[in-house]
Design a protein around this motif. Sequence first.
Motif, PDB file in Angstrom:
ATOM      1  N   ARG A 185      37.187  -3.189 -25.582  1.00 18.50           N
ATOM      2  CA  ARG A 185      36.681  -3.687 -26.861  1.00 18.50           C
ATOM      3  C   ARG A 185      36.056  -2.561 -27.679  1.00 18.50           C
ATOM      4  N   GLU A 186      35.350  -1.660 -27.018  1.00 19.35           N
ATOM      5  CA  GLU A 186      34.750  -0.527 -27.710  1.00 19.35           C
ATOM      6  C   GLU A 186      35.834   0.373 -28.289  1.00 19.35           C
ATOM      7  N   ALA A 187      36.908   0.599 -27.518  1.00 18.47           N
ATOM      8  CA  ALA A 187      38.003   1.424 -28.016  1.00 18.47           C
ATOM      9  C   ALA A 187      38.673   0.769 -29.224  1.00 18.47           C
ATOM     10  N   ARG A 188      38.851  -0.550 -29.170  1.00 17.97           N
ATOM     11  CA  ARG A 188      39.461  -1.247 -30.310  1.00 17.97           C
ATOM     12  C   ARG A 188      38.559  -1.163 -31.542  1.00 17.97           C
ATOM     13  N   ARG A 189      37.239  -1.305 -31.319  1.00 13.95           N
ATOM     14  CA  ARG A 189      36.297  -1.209 -32.443  1.00 13.95           C
ATOM     15  C   ARG A 189      36.371   0.156 -33.099  1.00 13.95           C
ATOM     16  N   ARG A 190      36.440   1.208 -32.296  1.00 12.98           N
ATOM     17  CA  ARG A 190      36.492   2.563 -32.853  1.00 12.98           C
ATOM     18  C   ARG A 190      37.790   2.807 -33.604  1.00 12.98           C
ATOM     19  N   ARG A 191      38.900   2.239 -33.075  1.00 11.62           N
ATOM     20  CA  ARG A 191      40.173   2.402 -33.797  1.00 11.62           C
ATOM     21  C   ARG A 191      40.127   1.707 -35.149  1.00 11.62           C
ATOM     22  N   ARG A 192      39.496   0.509 -35.183  1.00 11.08           N
ATOM     23  CA  ARG A 192      39.379  -0.198 -36.461  1.00 11.08           C
ATOM     24  C   ARG A 192      38.526   0.588 -37.448  1.00 11.08           C
ATOM     25  N   GLU A 193      37.413   1.162 -36.938  1.00 16.46           N
ATOM     26  CA  GLU A 193      36.550   1.961 -37.802  1.00 16.46           C
ATOM     27  C   GLU A 193      37.291   3.179 -38.338  1.00 16.46           C
ATOM     28  N   ALA A 194      38.038   3.821 -37.440  1.00 18.75           N
ATOM     29  CA  ALA A 194      38.780   5.010 -37.860  1.00 18.75           C
ATOM     30  C   ALA A 194      39.833   4.656 -38.901  1.00 18.75           C
ATOM     31  N   ALA A 195      40.500   3.497 -38.685  1.00 21.67           N
ATOM     32  CA  ALA A 195      41.534   3.080 -39.637  1.00 21.67           C
ATOM     33  C   ALA A 195      40.929   2.715 -40.988  1.00 21.67           C
ATOM     34  N   SER A 196      39.784   2.026 -40.967  1.00 15.56           N
ATOM     35  CA  SER A 196      39.179   1.592 -42.223  1.00 15.56           C
ATOM     36  C   SER A 196      38.588   2.759 -43.008  1.00 15.56           C
ATOM     37  N   SER A 197      38.185   3.852 -42.300  1.00 15.28           N
ATOM     38  CA  SER A 197      37.603   5.006 -42.989  1.00 15.28           C
ATOM     39  C   SER A 197      38.616   6.105 -43.216  1.00 15.28           C
ATOM     40  N   GLY A 198      39.861   5.844 -42.836  1.00  9.53           N
ATOM     41  CA  GLY A 198      40.899   6.856 -43.017  1.00  9.53           C
ATOM     42  C   GLY A 198      40.707   8.062 -42.153  1.00  9.53           C
ATOM     43  N   GLY A 199      39.933   7.862 -41.054  1.00 12.93           N
ATOM     44  CA  GLY A 199      39.722   8.964 -40.124  1.00 12.93           C
ATOM     45  C   GLY A 199      38.551   9.848 -40.494  1.00 12.93           C
ATOM     46  N   LYS A 200      37.858   9.490 -41.607  1.00 11.22           N
ATOM     47  CA  LYS A 200      36.746  10.324 -42.053  1.00 11.22           C
ATOM     48  C   LYS A 200      35.417   9.684 -41.656  1.00 11.22           C
ATOM     49  N   GLY A 201      34.555  10.445 -41.108  1.00  7.87           N
ATOM     50  CA  GLY A 201      33.197   9.990 -40.836  1.00  7.87           C
ATOM     51  C   GLY A 201      33.077   9.030 -39.681  1.00  7.87           C
ATOM     52  N   SER A 202      34.146   8.841 -38.909  1.00  5.50           N
ATOM     53  CA  SER A 202      34.031   7.936 -37.766  1.00  5.50           C
ATOM     54  C   SER A 202      33.262   8.612 -36.661  1.00  5.50           C
ATOM     55  N   ARG A 203      32.575   7.838 -35.887  1.00 11.96           N
ATOM     56  CA  ARG A 203      31.743   8.396 -34.825  1.00 11.96           C
ATOM     57  C   ARG A 203      32.592   8.780 -33.633  1.00 11.96           C
ATOM     58  N   GLY A 204      32.193   9.812 -32.930  1.00 10.51           N
ATOM     59  CA  GLY A 204      32.897  10.252 -31.738  1.00 10.51           C
ATOM     60  C   GLY A 204      32.493   9.446 -30.540  1.00 10.51           C
ATOM     61  N   ALA A 205      32.924   9.924 -29.377  1.00 12.88           N
ATOM     62  CA  ALA A 205      32.664   9.188 -28.144  1.00 12.88           C
ATOM     63  C   ALA A 205      31.174   9.067 -27.876  1.00 12.88           C
ATOM     64  N   GLY A 206      30.381  10.017 -28.374  1.00 10.79           N
ATOM     65  CA  GLY A 206      28.952   9.963 -28.105  1.00 10.79           C
ATOM     66  C   GLY A 206      28.171   9.262 -29.190  1.00 10.79           C
ATOM     67  N   GLY A 207      28.865   8.638 -30.161  1.00  8.48           N
ATOM     68  CA  GLY A 207      28.197   8.002 -31.290  1.00  8.48           C
ATOM     69  C   GLY A 207      27.358   6.826 -30.857  1.00  8.48           C
ATOM     70  N   SER A 208      26.430   6.453 -31.743  1.00 11.18           N
ATOM     71  CA  SER A 208      25.545   5.341 -31.428  1.00 11.18           C
ATOM     72  C   SER A 208      25.685   4.227 -32.453  1.00 11.18           C
ATOM     73  N   GLY A 209      26.875   4.074 -33.027  1.00 10.80           N
ATOM     74  CA  GLY A 209      27.093   3.041 -34.029  1.00 10.80           C
ATOM     75  C   GLY A 209      26.985   1.662 -33.427  1.00 10.80           C
ATOM     76  N   ALA A 210      26.989   0.657 -34.321  1.00  5.01           N
ATOM     77  CA  ALA A 210      26.873  -0.734 -33.877  1.00  5.01           C
ATOM     78  C   ALA A 210      27.999  -1.070 -32.928  1.00  5.01           C
ATOM     79  N   GLY A 211      27.672  -1.715 -31.838  1.00  6.58           N
ATOM     80  CA  GLY A 211      28.689  -2.140 -30.872  1.00  6.58           C
ATOM     81  C   GLY A 211      28.835  -1.186 -29.711  1.00  6.58           C
TER      82      GLY A 211
END
Length: 357
Positions: free
Chosen positions: A165-191
């Motif tokens: 689920r975390e991997a799917r969330r990150r892919r959605r974030e990356a897709a919605s931001s066009g790959g810009k500004g998405s958090r890496g594996a060590g990010g502390s974003g929501a979820g």
Amino acid sequence: MTQDLTAEHDPDFRAGFAVFVGRPNVGKSTLTNALVGRKVAITSNRPQTTRHTIRGIVHREDGQLILVDTPGLHRPRTLLGQRLNDVVAETLGQVDVIGFCVPADQKVGPGDKFIAQQVVAAVGRTPVVAIVTKADLVPGDRLAEQLIAVSELGREVVGEERAHREARRRRREAASSGGKGSRGAGGSGAGATSGAEEADAGWAHVIPVSATDGYQMEELAQLLVSLMPKSPPLYPEGDLTDEPEITMMAELIREAALEGVRDELPHSLAVVVDEVSEREGRPADNPMLDVHASVYVERSSQKAIVIGKRGARLREIGTQARGQIESLLGTRIYLDLHVKVAKEWQRDPKQLSKLGF
């Protein structure tokens, strides 16, 4: 007069739905019957005995449990098998608690992991209680080992699902931001899942029980009630199931037919009650019902097995089923059984619909 279920109920009263899932023949129906206190689901030592979703109702001072007994989850080989799995999948999304059943006398295996993965992927935030059934069949040390194995299975599959689920969330974030500004594996974003959350991943509870000798059945009932939402009763006092009597009659006949048959036959057996009528001319204080039912198999050789030599096996089925149905209905019955062949009915959509699947 209809009973008002909301009138003057305790504000702390809890009521809701729990479903038991697991491999075929892990004791789900026996567990349901023991908690309800009466047979509402048929049992057999043959896998895939349960084919319909059956609701058994447990009335307690502190709450009301509606137990949903489902077919055993398995890798389907026929259209019937797929439809049974669909019944379970649909039920998972409609209950308040899920009981994942694993027998104490069998090692946790790939089938258990497959079902656990299906359950965890489908349920979201619904609590899952791991129930180790048939605790009376093993000594204490074996039971302890099984409890550890089941707990480890929970941590494994829940941890895997959280990672997915975390991997799917990150892919959605990356897709919605066009790959810009998405958090890496060590990010502390929501979820994001914390280390503490990972350590706690697993079943909501793990409990060993025995429906045969009553071991921890009261504790299981208390646990399930505690996980239900606060609610007035959902069914009137005294109701033990919402299954139509005609469906229960067919299931009791099928249960009798399953006793002592060869391994391949249970999956090919289906029963339809064709007609129920009151016997004319009977005294009012001694009524009788005429019940006509058809037992369906897939091949002529199976028909011969069910009928038996000179009809002996069919008479045994009729005698056993008649006693169970008379107990259910509280009246005498005459049971007329006919065995019919419906070729490959488990794979035929039209035949499945005709037989109630």
